[in-house]
Each structure stands twice: as C-alpha cells, then as structure tokens.
Scaffold this motif. Structure first.
Motif, PDB file in Angstrom:
ATOM      1  N   LYS A 144     111.200   6.825  12.796  1.00 47.45           N
ATOM      2  CA  LYS A 144     112.398   5.977  12.824  1.00 47.45           C
ATOM      3  C   LYS A 144     112.019   4.504  12.733  1.00 47.45           C
ATOM      4  O   LYS A 144     112.655   3.730  12.006  1.00 47.45           O
ATOM      5  N   VAL A 166     110.021   9.130  16.901  1.00 44.04           N
ATOM      6  CA  VAL A 166     110.237   7.707  17.183  1.00 44.04           C
ATOM      7  C   VAL A 166     109.495   6.857  16.161  1.00 44.04           C
ATOM      8  O   VAL A 166     110.043   5.902  15.610  1.00 44.04           O
ATOM      9  N   TYR A 167     108.232   7.184  15.903  1.00 43.76           N
ATOM     10  CA  TYR A 167     107.444   6.413  14.932  1.00 43.76           C
ATOM     11  C   TYR A 167     108.072   6.444  13.541  1.00 43.76           C
ATOM     12  O   TYR A 167     108.149   5.419  12.872  1.00 43.76           O
TER      13      TYR A 167
END
Length: 63
Positions: free
Chosen positions: A50, A47-48
C-alpha cells in the motif's frame, strides 16, 4: 501491546546509503520486486505494498 511503524522513502536509487554501524548496519536499497525476499510477514507485506502504491501515485501526480 505491539506497535509497528512503516515509512516509505522516495529517493534516487543511485544515491549511496550512508551507514552508521552503531545505528543502522542493515540498511540497504532493495528492488521492490524483491520485497518478499526480505519480509516474511504477510500482514506487513500488505502495508508495504500500500505504501509503495501511494508513493508511485505521489510521484506520478508530481510529474
């Protein structure tokens, strides 16, 4: 139920971080290359990364 929220902040890394000891004593700037030192959850790292890519794209398109 578990909810996670992630934000990315685009800022000048030379700016000082204002720390409120009652709320955010662990806040600091970290180099993107050192992200894995501070996060040991592989699914969150995805997630980070992205978010970082989206921020880079945003900055590139603003130029």
């Amino acid at each position: 139920m578990h909810l996670s929220v992630a934000y990315i902040l685009i800022a000048d890394e030379k700016e000082a971080v204002e720390i409120n000891r009652e709320e955010n004593s662990g806040v600091m700037w970290i180099p993107i290359e050192e992200l894995e030192k501070y996060c040991n959850e592989p699914e969150i790292l995805v997630v980070y990364h992205k978010l970082i890519q989206q921020a880079k794209n945003y900055v590139a398109n603003k130029a």
